[in-house]
Design a protein around this motif. Sequence first.
Motif, PDB file in Angstrom:
ATOM      1  N   ARG A 176      -3.079   0.930  -6.375  1.00 48.61           N
ATOM      2  CA  ARG A 176      -2.570  -0.438  -6.533  1.00 48.61           C
ATOM      3  C   ARG A 176      -2.455  -0.844  -7.999  1.00 48.61           C
ATOM      4  NH1 ARG A 176      -3.743  -5.030  -2.387  1.00 48.61           N
ATOM      5  NH2 ARG A 176      -2.979  -4.019  -0.511  1.00 48.61           N
ATOM      6  N   ALA A 179       2.227   1.646  -3.433  1.00 46.95           N
ATOM      7  CA  ALA A 179       1.146   2.042  -4.341  1.00 46.95           C
ATOM      8  C   ALA A 179       0.854   3.533  -4.203  1.00 46.95           C
ATOM      9  CB  ALA A 179      -0.100   1.216  -4.074  1.00 46.95           C
ATOM     10  N   ASP A 217       0.823  -1.209   0.000  1.00 48.07           N
ATOM     11  CA  ASP A 217       0.000   0.000   0.000  1.00 48.07           C
ATOM     12  C   ASP A 217       0.860   1.263   0.000  1.00 48.07           C
ATOM     13  OD1 ASP A 217      -2.422  -1.326  -0.099  1.00 48.07           O
ATOM     14  OD2 ASP A 217      -2.597  -1.465   2.092  1.00 48.07           O
TER      15      ASP A 217
END
Length: 106
Positions: free
Chosen positions: A83, A8, A5
Amino acid sequence: MELIDALARLAARHRSDIGFGMTAVALVLMGPYLNGFLRDLTKSFPWLLRYALFVVLCTVGYTVLGGFLWKSLNFWLASLSPRMILSWSVAIFLVLAWLAKRDRLI
């Protein structure tokens, strides 16, 4: 999961830079083919005209192509979730690396 995360989110913040990098690598990989096409197309022309067309290709052609590709990639990347930006970026750069290896550039 937290690392993915974080990566991303980082990729999403730098999507314009990622698009620029993809564009630069694609132009480096396409350059010899475009130059070869121009060379084959103009081999019967006088040398001065061939040189002039090469300069035009480099200054105008690559600029227009690079700008179009960069804007298109940025528009596409902006429509993706963080993502997906990360996933597609990794996938595209892996394909570009494979193409470079195939052409014996790496």
